[in-house]
Design an enzyme around this catalytic site. Structure first.
Site, mmCIF file in Angstrom:
data_model
loop_
_atom_site.group_PDB
_atom_site.id
_atom_site.type_symbol
_atom_site.label_atom_id
_atom_site.label_comp_id
_atom_site.label_asym_id
_atom_site.label_seq_id
_atom_site.Cartn_x
_atom_site.Cartn_y
_atom_site.Cartn_z
ATOM 1 N N CYS A 153 9.131 -4.127 65.172
ATOM 2 C CA CYS A 153 8.386 -3.334 64.167
ATOM 3 C C CYS A 153 9.189 -2.211 63.530
ATOM 4 C CB CYS A 153 7.107 -2.771 64.789
ATOM 5 S SG CYS A 153 7.405 -1.351 65.850
ATOM 6 N N GLY A 162 19.469 5.140 77.895
ATOM 7 C CA GLY A 162 18.658 4.544 76.833
ATOM 8 C C GLY A 162 18.595 3.045 77.033
ATOM 9 N N SER A 191 21.100 1.098 71.962
ATOM 10 C CA SER A 191 20.745 2.458 71.531
ATOM 11 C C SER A 191 21.972 3.311 71.205
ATOM 12 C CB SER A 191 19.894 3.139 72.606
ATOM 13 O OG SER A 191 20.610 3.253 73.826
ATOM 14 N N GLY A 192 23.160 2.750 71.388
ATOM 15 C CA GLY A 192 24.369 3.505 71.036
ATOM 16 C C GLY A 192 25.014 4.227 72.204
ATOM 17 N N LYS A 193 24.712 3.817 73.422
ATOM 18 C CA LYS A 193 25.280 4.479 74.605
ATOM 19 C C LYS A 193 26.800 4.348 74.630
ATOM 20 C CE LYS A 193 22.933 1.996 77.565
ATOM 21 N NZ LYS A 193 22.281 1.152 76.539
ATOM 22 N N THR A 194 27.286 3.115 74.495
ATOM 23 C CA THR A 194 28.737 2.899 74.559
ATOM 24 C C THR A 194 29.432 3.563 73.372
ATOM 25 O OG1 THR A 194 28.403 0.852 75.780
ATOM 26 C CG2 THR A 194 30.548 1.144 74.740
ATOM 27 N N GLU A 212 28.079 1.347 81.731
ATOM 28 C CA GLU A 212 27.190 0.455 82.512
ATOM 29 C C GLU A 212 27.004 0.995 83.932
ATOM 30 O OE1 GLU A 212 25.666 -1.762 80.875
ATOM 31 O OE2 GLU A 212 26.969 -2.283 79.190
HETATM 32 P P1 ADP Z 1 24.494 0.299 73.910
HETATM 33 O O1 ADP Z 1 25.766 0.628 74.617
HETATM 34 O O2 ADP Z 1 23.425 1.369 74.079
HETATM 35 O O3 ADP Z 1 23.942 -1.056 74.220
HETATM 36 P P2 ADP Z 1 26.190 0.201 71.554
HETATM 37 O O4 ADP Z 1 26.785 1.570 71.422
HETATM 38 O O5 ADP Z 1 27.041 -0.855 72.148
HETATM 39 O O6 ADP Z 1 24.783 0.320 72.349
HETATM 40 O O7 ADP Z 1 25.705 -0.361 70.142
HETATM 41 C C1 ADP Z 1 24.907 0.364 69.258
HETATM 42 C C2 ADP Z 1 24.940 -0.357 67.924
HETATM 43 O O8 ADP Z 1 24.213 -1.578 68.038
HETATM 44 C C3 ADP Z 1 24.267 0.368 66.801
HETATM 45 O O9 ADP Z 1 25.141 1.288 66.194
HETATM 46 C C4 ADP Z 1 23.914 -0.770 65.853
HETATM 47 O O10 ADP Z 1 24.981 -1.065 64.999
HETATM 48 C C5 ADP Z 1 23.746 -1.972 66.755
HETATM 49 N N1 ADP Z 1 22.364 -2.453 66.929
HETATM 50 C C6 ADP Z 1 21.993 -3.742 67.083
HETATM 51 N N2 ADP Z 1 20.654 -3.873 67.270
HETATM 52 C C7 ADP Z 1 20.132 -2.624 67.259
HETATM 53 C C8 ADP Z 1 18.813 -2.081 67.432
HETATM 54 N N3 ADP Z 1 17.730 -2.849 67.650
HETATM 55 N N4 ADP Z 1 18.673 -0.736 67.394
HETATM 56 C C9 ADP Z 1 19.747 0.070 67.179
HETATM 57 N N5 ADP Z 1 21.014 -0.378 67.018
HETATM 58 C C10 ADP Z 1 21.224 -1.716 67.059
HETATM 59 MG MG MG Z 2 26.815 -0.413 76.105
HETATM 60 ZN ZN ZN Z 3 7.687 -2.090 68.034
#
Ligand code: ADP
Ligand code: MG
Ligand code: ZN
Length: 182
Positions: free
Chosen positions: A146, A12, A16-19, A87
């Site tokens: 948006c 994602g 998006s919540g991957k970690t 990552e």
């Molecule tokens: P990833 O590893 O995919 O970058 P993380 O699991 O570290 O994502 O973090 C996800 C968290 O980031 C969400 O639970 C939310 O609290 C926060 N967050 C910050 N900005 C956004 C966004 N634009 N959309 C969704 N979550 C976001």
């Molecule tokens: Mg991450």
């Molecule tokens: Zn948009």
């Protein structure tokens, strides 16, 4: 985790919540008594060097390694039933081979990575990992412009290098329409 899903991949855009998902799945495995080992690429120096950390500050102890082969070497010398990799897009071309070999040896793998870079191009070996995975979940973030579902990572700075470590100051999640607008 079922026997059929021995290689789980989470992809994602940023935020998006991957970690968060990776940590949850690894902790679940830990709770069922499995020995877990978590890896992250050495070049990701954001947050702690010895942990994977989500944007909402959840963290899990991890080992920073220089390349994919180092995962294989570590697992040959230490007990592990479940391997976590965060990552994954930052690792070298050997990562798919390493994952395939570990799975063959009976190790479960849960990996997370960015499927698209900031130009919306395939990131590292993620396309090969998608092909290899027994189970692939593509997560979506919320578009920072948006509020729609977001599958793209938009770079807010004018830096051109593909490898640019950053956080909210450099990147935001965007839907396709807002990503194209610039
Ligand atoms: P990833 O590893 O995919 O970058 P993380 O699991 O570290 O994502 O973090 C996800 C968290 O980031 C969400 O639970 C939310 O609290 C926060 N967050 C910050 N900005 C956004 C966004 N634009 N959309 C969704 N979550 C976001
Ligand atoms: Mg991450
Ligand atoms: Zn948009």
């Amino acid at each position: 985790m079922s026997e059929a899903a021995r290689f789980t991949l989470i992809t994602g855009p940023m935020f998006s919540g991957k970690t968060t998902t990776l940590i949850r799945l690894l902790q679940e495995a830990q709770h069922t008594g499995k020995i877990i080992v978590v890896f992250k690429p050495k070049k990701d120096t954001r947050y702690a060097l010895d942990a994977i950390v989500s944007h909402n500050a959840v963290q899990l102890k991890a080992i920073s390694i220089p390349n994919a082969q180092a995962i294989f070497r570590y697992i040959s010398q230490n007990p592990a039933q479940v391997v976590g990799i965060d990552e994954a897009q930052f690792f070298d071309a050997e990562l798919p081979n390493v994952c395939a070999q570990l799975r063959k040896n009976g190790v479960h793998i849960i990996a997370a990575g960015l499927n698209k870079d900031y130009k919306a191009q395939p990131f590292g070996t993620i396309p090969q990992l998608i092909t290899l995975a027994d189970n692939h979940t593509e997560l979506l973030a919320i578009c920072a412009q948006c509020g729609a579902k977001a599958a793209y990572t938009y770079r807010k700075t004018s830096q051109k290098a593909t490898f640019l470590l950053g956080e909210k100051e450099s990147y935001e999640a965007r839907c396709k329409a807002c990503f194209k607008k610039h």
